[in-house]
Design a protein around this motif. Structure first.
Motif, PDB file in Angstrom:
ATOM      1  N   MET A  49       0.820  -1.204   0.000  1.00 57.06           N
ATOM      2  CA  MET A  49       0.000   0.000   0.000  1.00 57.06           C
ATOM      3  C   MET A  49       0.858   1.260   0.000  1.00 57.06           C
ATOM      4  O   MET A  49       0.565   2.231  -0.723  1.00 57.06           O
ATOM      5  N   ARG A  50       1.904   1.274   0.791  1.00 59.99           N
ATOM      6  CA  ARG A  50       2.780   2.455   0.829  1.00 59.99           C
ATOM      7  C   ARG A  50       3.470   2.671  -0.519  1.00 59.99           C
ATOM      8  O   ARG A  50       3.577   3.802  -1.009  1.00 59.99           O
ATOM      9  N   ARG A  51       3.927   1.590  -1.111  1.00 58.45           N
ATOM     10  CA  ARG A  51       4.592   1.687  -2.414  1.00 58.45           C
ATOM     11  C   ARG A  51       3.622   2.200  -3.477  1.00 58.45           C
ATOM     12  O   ARG A  51       3.966   3.046  -4.309  1.00 58.45           O
ATOM     13  N   PHE A  52       2.395   1.681  -3.441  1.00 56.07           N
ATOM     14  CA  PHE A  52       1.367   2.131  -4.385  1.00 56.07           C
ATOM     15  C   PHE A  52       1.100   3.625  -4.229  1.00 56.07           C
ATOM     16  O   PHE A  52       1.030   4.374  -5.222  1.00 56.07           O
ATOM     17  N   GLY A  62      -3.273  11.773   0.221  1.00 59.68           N
ATOM     18  CA  GLY A  62      -3.611  11.159   1.500  1.00 59.68           C
ATOM     19  C   GLY A  62      -4.322   9.839   1.265  1.00 59.68           C
ATOM     20  O   GLY A  62      -5.086   9.702   0.309  1.00 59.68           O
ATOM     21  N   TRP A  63      -4.093   8.878   2.138  1.00 57.01           N
ATOM     22  CA  TRP A  63      -4.671   7.559   1.912  1.00 57.01           C
ATOM     23  C   TRP A  63      -4.818   6.815   3.239  1.00 57.01           C
ATOM     24  O   TRP A  63      -4.177   7.147   4.246  1.00 57.01           O
ATOM     25  N   ALA A  64      -5.659   5.815   3.216  1.00 55.09           N
ATOM     26  CA  ALA A  64      -5.829   4.919   4.366  1.00 55.09           C
ATOM     27  C   ALA A  64      -6.366   3.591   3.860  1.00 55.09           C
ATOM     28  O   ALA A  64      -7.055   3.540   2.840  1.00 55.09           O
ATOM     29  N   TYR A  65      -6.030   2.533   4.577  1.00 54.28           N
ATOM     30  CA  TYR A  65      -6.606   1.235   4.225  1.00 54.28           C
ATOM     31  C   TYR A  65      -6.806   0.424   5.492  1.00 54.28           C
ATOM     32  O   TYR A  65      -6.159   0.679   6.523  1.00 54.28           O
ATOM     33  N   ALA A 100      -2.821   4.663   7.904  1.00 56.59           N
ATOM     34  CA  ALA A 100      -3.039   5.876   7.117  1.00 56.59           C
ATOM     35  C   ALA A 100      -1.698   6.516   6.805  1.00 56.59           C
ATOM     36  O   ALA A 100      -0.725   6.359   7.545  1.00 56.59           O
ATOM     37  N   GLY A 101      -1.644   7.249   5.680  1.00 49.13           N
ATOM     38  CA  GLY A 101      -0.409   7.913   5.300  1.00 49.13           C
ATOM     39  C   GLY A 101      -0.665   9.119   4.427  1.00 49.13           C
ATOM     40  O   GLY A 101      -1.781   9.354   3.962  1.00 49.13           O
TER      41      GLY A 101
END
Length: 540
Positions: free
Chosen positions: A65-68, A76-79, A92-93
């Motif tokens: 996920m971080r690489r993507f 901004g993103w979260a999974y 989250a990142g």
């Protein structure tokens, strides 16, 4: 009285035979829950280490996920990963506000776009279950503006609520246009409907994704419930589920928690002004947190398996399962994946996409895309696992990454289906058929056979055939290995004999008590493995 040779062999006279048959009949009339009950226990997970196995994939998925997010430049993103109704892991990142350099965290609120549609479907089904509407009612009964529609042909049926729920109303696909309608007022929406809607297909004949159709469903809810859709959603669905940080209006989100949406233009992030909530918000206006969205996924997963016990809602488990089954088929796709031919088939349920492939029998999902946002939720009802992902980049392309994450979970050996359980009567019939294979008994055969079994093939022929199979396998046959249950009333198992193996399969009839309508006994290779029936077969 002269005895029949077979009765002499069995050591039974006519009186004894009558008594045996009466005893067999009486043994089949036990109380509910006994050995002749046709009610199966719920499906269950057999591996006690399943959750721990699944967790071993989390570090790899985190890296994925971080690489993507870095490669796609998602601001901004979260999974999150949901297992058995619990948010097992959430990360989250990135930045929720690029200009302020404010970091995203697991309490950040993202817009989820078309994933909002499943909430509208729950609202409609609540009203259906309350007897306030039928899915096959013409939509114009609740939305009078549709009464003046000019259909594409004179033989076209009236659009029903079911058509709207399943994207089969005949309206043209409208994603680019629909994205820009979120802020339409109720008055403008009414005028839009009165002015007419063109048809790309005849209602009820094809799948074509329609945001317009779900906006109309919002009007149905408003008119039937007698309150604004947003109020209905909050009072009847969100608050009962504890989803206190889910909104329809971005202006209602606390400023310090909102993920601002961006598009990538000429190598830079450009802010997408948030559209206010309006009549089309039903189809894609909702905003939520990873935790709240996980509650929604858990609510859907909780519908499986079917079972006894409390069913508090706010929508019954049976109606939730109805949502998660194909109501409108949308097609089959075949593609090459890592040198193998793979297929994916599916369609639309109610507000949800449903598909199957060679690896996963039931996938339920929806994506969401709007200017500034991209999201996905996907879960596997039979495996009890779900994944959510949220991004603040226009149409964040999560689908292939979530597919990779599911592959990583599968590689742990923990992503397995619940095992179906046999009804007690199926276990009883299995034991009886096993004895029959080991040593044929006419009273036993008569007691377990449905009325068709010996009409389809006589008892004498079946006895002779089974005797031949047992003799060729060397005799001394006994059950060995798993009882492969295909449903509550059908299963198959291996019998290990002195020089070979037999595969025995039975299907019970729709009678109470359930008797054997289909019986197969065939030779199999000793090394062959009994498995549940495959969904499909890969070809190289």
């Amino acid at each position: 009285m002269r005895k029949h040779p077979l009765l002499l062999l069995l050591g039974l006279g006519v009186a004894e035979l009558s008594t045996a048959r009466l005893s067999a009949a009486q043994s089949q009339t036990s109380l509910p829950g006994g050995a002749m009950s046709s009610i199966a226990p719920p499906a269950r997970f057999a591996d006690p280490a399943r959750r721990e196995k699944l967790r071993t994939a989390i570090p790899r998925i985190d890296s994925l996920m971080r690489r993507f997010a870095e490669q796609q430049r998602v601001p901004g993103w979260a999974y999150g990963i949901v297992i058995d109704g619990r948010l097992e892991h959430v990360v989250a990142g990135g930045l929720r506000n690029v200009e302020q350099r404010a970091a995203t965290d697991t309490a950040t609120v993202f817009r989820i776009a078309s994933m909002s549609k499943s909430f509208a479907a729950v609202a409609i089904l609540q009203l259906r279950d309350a007897g306030k509407l039928s899915l096959d009612d013409p939509a114009e009964r609740y939305v009078p503006e549709l009464g003046s529609l000019r259909y594409a042909s004179g033989d076209a049926p009236k659009i029903t609520i079911r058509h709207l729920l399943t994207h089969s109303a005949g309206f043209p696909e409208d994603n680019p246009w629909g994205d820009q309608q979120l802020d339409a007022s109720e008055e403008a929406f009414s005028a839009m409907m009165r002015s007419g809607i063109p048809f790309s297909t005849t209602p009820g004949t094809a799948y074509e994704y329609s945001n317009y159709g779900f906006a109309i469903l919002g009007r149905v809810v408003r008119n039937v419930a007698g309150m604004p859709y947003a109020q209905y959603l909050r009072e009847r669905i969100l608050l009962p589920l504890g989803m206190r940080h889910t909104y329809l209006e971005s202006a209602d989100v606390p400023a310090e928690r909102l993920a601002y949406g961006y598009r990538l233009e000429d190598g830079s992030w450009k802010l997408e002004p948030p559209l206010p909530d309006g009549a089309f918000g039903v189809m894609g206006g909702m905003l939520t947190t990873p935790a709240d969205l996980s509650r929604w996924v858990a609510f859907m997963l909780d519908a499986w398996p079917s079972r006894d016990g409390a069913d508090a809602g706010p929508l019954s488990r049976s109606s939730r399962r109805e949502m998660q089954q194909i109501q409108r088929y949308s097609g089959l796709s075949t593609f090459v994946n890592a040198g193998s031919i793979a297929s994916n088939a599916g369609g639309y349920g109610y507000g949800l996409r449903v598909s199957e492939n060679c690896d996963i029998r039931v996938n339920v999902s929806h994506t969401g895309g709007l200017p500034g946002y991209g999201s996905i939720m996907r879960w596997l009802p039979e495996e009890g696992v779900g994944i959510i992902a949220l991004g603040s980049l226009t149409y964040t392309p999560w689908t292939p990454i979530v597919e990779q994450a599911i592959t990583m979970l599968r590689e742990t050996g923990g992503l397995v289906r619940r095992e179906l359980q046999p009804a007690p009567v199926l276990e009883t019939r299995r034991a009886q058929v096993t004895r029959l294979v080991q040593q044929w008994s006419t009273p036993l055969a008569d007691s377990l056979a449905a009325m068709n079994l010996f009409r389809d093939e006589s008892a004498e022929r079946r006895q002779a055939l089974i005797a031949t199979r047992v003799r060729e396998a060397g005799g001394e046959c006994r059950n060995e290995g798993p009882f492969v249950v295909e449903n509550a009333l059908r299963g198959r198992w291996r019998m290990r004999c002195a020089r070979g193996d037999l595969l025995v399969g039975i299907t019970l009839a729709p009678t109470e008590p359930a008797t054997v309508q289909l019986l197969n006994v065939q030779a199999i290779r000793p090394e062959s493995e009994l498995r549940p029936a495959a969904t499909c077969r890969r070809q190289n």
